[in-house]
Every structure is written in structure tokens, then in C-alpha cells.
Scaffold this active site. Sequence first.
Site, PDB file in Angstrom:
ATOM      1  N   GLN A 198      65.513  13.990  11.976  1.00  0.00           N
ATOM      2  CA  GLN A 198      65.034  13.683  13.326  1.00  0.00           C
ATOM      3  C   GLN A 198      66.111  12.929  14.099  1.00  0.00           C
ATOM      4  OE1 GLN A 198      62.353  10.508  14.691  1.00  0.00           O
ATOM      5  NE2 GLN A 198      61.046  12.106  15.544  1.00  0.00           N
TER       6      GLN A 198
ATOM      7  N   TYR B 245      61.700   7.103  23.917  1.00  0.00           N
ATOM      8  CA  TYR B 245      63.154   7.108  23.737  1.00  0.00           C
ATOM      9  C   TYR B 245      63.825   8.028  24.771  1.00  0.00           C
ATOM     10  CZ  TYR B 245      61.705   4.494  19.738  1.00  0.00           C
ATOM     11  OH  TYR B 245      61.111   3.539  18.964  1.00  0.00           O
TER      12      TYR B 245
HETATM   13  C1  LIG Z   1      56.661   2.609  10.025  1.00  0.00           C
HETATM   14  C2  LIG Z   1      56.625   3.684  11.064  1.00  0.00           C
HETATM   15  C3  LIG Z   1      57.816   4.116  11.624  1.00  0.00           C
HETATM   16  C4  LIG Z   1      57.818   5.166  12.549  1.00  0.00           C
HETATM   17  N1  LIG Z   1      59.022   5.624  13.026  1.00  0.00           N
HETATM   18  C5  LIG Z   1      59.057   6.756  13.762  1.00  0.00           C
HETATM   19  C6  LIG Z   1      60.292   7.401  14.053  1.00  0.00           C
HETATM   20  O1  LIG Z   1      61.389   6.975  13.657  1.00  0.00           O
HETATM   21  N2  LIG Z   1      60.243   8.542  14.780  1.00  0.00           N
HETATM   22  C7  LIG Z   1      59.056   9.074  15.229  1.00  0.00           C
HETATM   23  O2  LIG Z   1      59.037  10.117  15.863  1.00  0.00           O
HETATM   24  N3  LIG Z   1      57.879   8.480  14.967  1.00  0.00           N
HETATM   25  C8  LIG Z   1      57.840   7.364  14.213  1.00  0.00           C
HETATM   26  N4  LIG Z   1      56.634   6.832  13.846  1.00  0.00           N
HETATM   27  C9  LIG Z   1      55.385   7.517  14.243  1.00  0.00           C
HETATM   28  C10 LIG Z   1      54.972   8.532  13.180  1.00  0.00           C
HETATM   29  O3  LIG Z   1      55.897   9.599  13.104  1.00  0.00           O
HETATM   30  C11 LIG Z   1      53.572   9.124  13.466  1.00  0.00           C
HETATM   31  O4  LIG Z   1      53.635   9.874  14.661  1.00  0.00           O
HETATM   32  C12 LIG Z   1      52.499   8.059  13.592  1.00  0.00           C
HETATM   33  O5  LIG Z   1      52.595   7.114  12.530  1.00  0.00           O
HETATM   34  C13 LIG Z   1      51.082   8.668  13.609  1.00  0.00           C
HETATM   35  O6  LIG Z   1      50.790   9.325  12.404  1.00  0.00           O
HETATM   36  P1  LIG Z   1      49.869   8.632  11.263  1.00  0.00           P
HETATM   37  O7  LIG Z   1      48.611   8.167  11.949  1.00  0.00           O
HETATM   38  O8  LIG Z   1      49.609   9.724  10.274  1.00  0.00           O
HETATM   39  O9  LIG Z   1      50.629   7.486  10.687  1.00  0.00           O
HETATM   40  C14 LIG Z   1      56.603   5.767  12.952  1.00  0.00           C
HETATM   41  C15 LIG Z   1      55.408   5.302  12.394  1.00  0.00           C
HETATM   42  C16 LIG Z   1      55.405   4.301  11.452  1.00  0.00           C
HETATM   43  C17 LIG Z   1      54.104   3.873  10.837  1.00  0.00           C
END
Ligand SMILES: Cc1cc2nc3c(=O)[nH]c(=O)nc-3n(C[C@H](O)[C@H](O)[C@H](O)COP(=O)(O)O)c2cc1C
Length: 354
Positions: A100, A182
Amino acid sequence: MADVNLLTPGRIDGFDTKNRMMMAPMTRSRALAKGVPSELAIEYYAQRASAGLIITEGIAPCAVGLGYARTPAIENAEQVAAWKKITDAVHAKGGRIFAQFMHVGRIAHPANRYTTEPPISPSAVKAAGQMWTDTLQMQDMPAPRALDIKEIPGVIEDYAKATKNAIAAGFDGVELHSASGYLPMQFLSSNTNLRSDAYGGSAANRIRFVVEALDAMGKAAGSPSKVGIKISPAMPFNDIQDANPVETYTTLVKAIGNMGLAYLHVLQSAPEPSYFAMLRPLFKGPFAAGGGFTKDSGNAMLASGGADFIVYGKLFTSNPDLPVRFEKSAELVAFDANTFYTPGAEGYTTFKSL
Ligand SMILES: Cc1cc2nc3c(=O)[nH]c(=O)nc-3n(C[C@H](O)[C@H](O)[C@H](O)COP(=O)(O)O)c2cc1C
């Protein structure tokens, strides 16, 4: 499509995926100085190779695109060599992995960067809120420098170079992070894009940067089918706001719907309106839905034909073999938000598979 569930094999860019589960991109802040991923990341990603597709943490395509403490990049030979060890480890376990690209734009602090160049954005609009730095703790983010229109091809070229580097590092493909406030989302959104040139104003102009970046990445990868994109329509994270997200995102997805991309990854952050239902018909290709899914809601989404893949984030942090656990109806381990971004192995590689 009632026969499709999370454990049904899928297809992306001409390869079969073991299942319909993607591991969401997640910044984990374990990288070494100067944007080099740590050795720990080899084990971390290999532990998660049972995902149909792993999407890495956000990786800066260039030094100016790096904004957070202990985050990685992919612009030089040392970084590429470190990523190669990671993709090799994932492939050795039969997994697939996309890089990514996270160019943070204005969401940055100088103390976290290995370049002295100031942060850039479509317009010089400072982000509200603070950011963690290891040396100064929480800090305001400085106002970014507005990009001159003559500089934009260079930023697009940074994504193309990073794509070539990612392919050299053995990644199966790349994802443009166009979500979470971003740089690409700073172009898409009306509160951060105040430009009056071809990259600002109308929705058709605000999507231009994203379309050009995807196009350049597809050419650099050898095929657009190696390039995915993540969007998070209307998500206010990182002080981002758009006056008309329905118009912006339908315009964007119509423009990219026939490019032959690897997938469209949509993060839905509020119940209404459903951007899944709105955008899926506009995109000809694999559709990945993310944001708070459980096993049951993921299976229901696939069975209804609402998506081709379900993206899981937090659950993958504490359940490295999440697809296996779903298959066995095994107990899930609760995630630990306290160790999401802390250095070291604890909470990173210490969650074990069954
Ligand atoms: C610790 C953490 C770091 C994340 N870092 C990114 C990232 O670098 N890039 C991104 O697109 N989303 C990032 N996200 C968002 C996740 O990709 C995802 O969209 C979000 O957690 C919702 O999914 P979930 O409910 O299954 O956790 C991050 C989420 C968490 C929890």
C-alpha cells in the site's frame, strides 16, 4: 451468489486467492530509521499468509510522503531489499501480498521524517489535530506547502517509481491509499483542495490526481490489473471534509471503473449512505468492502453479492490465522489497541496461530 462465502477461493489479477478475505493495510510503526522495514515485519506478515491477500501497512512512495514515526518507505535499494525478504517469506507460505502506497501529504511532522523537505498538499491548509513524534511527543502538524501545477507530474512519477520498486521487491501488486485524509484524498476533498487549476474545483478536476496516479502505477507495474485503490468516502479522519462526497466518489469510480484495476477497496465508516451499494455497480472488477466486518456480516455481504472480498483489519492483528479460525469456528482473540503502534515484538508478532 448464495454459494459464495469467506472461504471460497477468489480471483485478482489472474491469480487465485485462497479465500475472499483481505488483510487490511495497517500502520504498525515498527520500521527502523530512514524508512526501512524491520526484520520483525518478516515474521509478522508471514504469520498472516493465510489471508487471500495481504495489503501491507502504508508505505511512503518517497521521503516527502512519509509522515509518521517508525513508518516505512520504498524509494531506495536498502528499503527494497528489506521488503524483498518480507514478500519472499509470505510467498514461501503460499500467500499473496500487495504494497500500500501511503503518501501522507499534509499529515506529517518534520521530526518523523528523514528528509528536510516540507510536507506538500494541493493547498496550504494546515490540518487540525496533533501527531506523535518519538522525540517531542505530541505535536501540531505544520501547514503544508501548496504544490505548483508544474510539480504534480513529479509526484505522480514518485508513485510510478515506487511501483517499479515494489515489483522489484516481489510484491504481487500495489494499492493506492486514497483514503483516510492522505494526499490523494486531499486532492479529492473540498476543504483541502482550494485550487483553481485543472486539479481543483469541479469533481472532474479533483479526481484528476488520483486517476493520473493510478494510470502511472498501472504502466509502471506492466498492467493496471496489478493496481488496487482504497477509498473512504465521507470519513472525517485527519480533518478531511468534502462538500459533496456522493458526487465526488461516484465521479471517481465512474472514471476508474473500466481501467481494469485489480480491485476497488471501499472503507465504509458510517452506516448511511451505503457507499458499497452506491459504488459497486460503477466498478467493473473485484470489489472489496471493509470497516467493522465480523465473520457473519462478511459472509452475509458476500452471499448477497454486495462484494467480492471482505477486508479485515483489527481482527488480523490478534488473530494471524483469521481464515483458519473462521473455518474452525474457533474463538477469536481480542485485539490490543495499546500495542498497535508501539515498537518491538509485543502485540505485533506475539499473537500466535492455532
Ligand atoms: C492499527 C491500525 C492501523 C491502520 N493503518 C492503516 C494504513 O496504514 N492504511 C490504511 O489504508 N488504513 C489503515 N487502517 C485502517 C484499516 O485498514 C481498516 O480500514 C480499518 O481498521 C477498518 O477495518 P476493521 O474494522 O476490520 O479494523 C489502520 C487501522 C488500524 C487499526
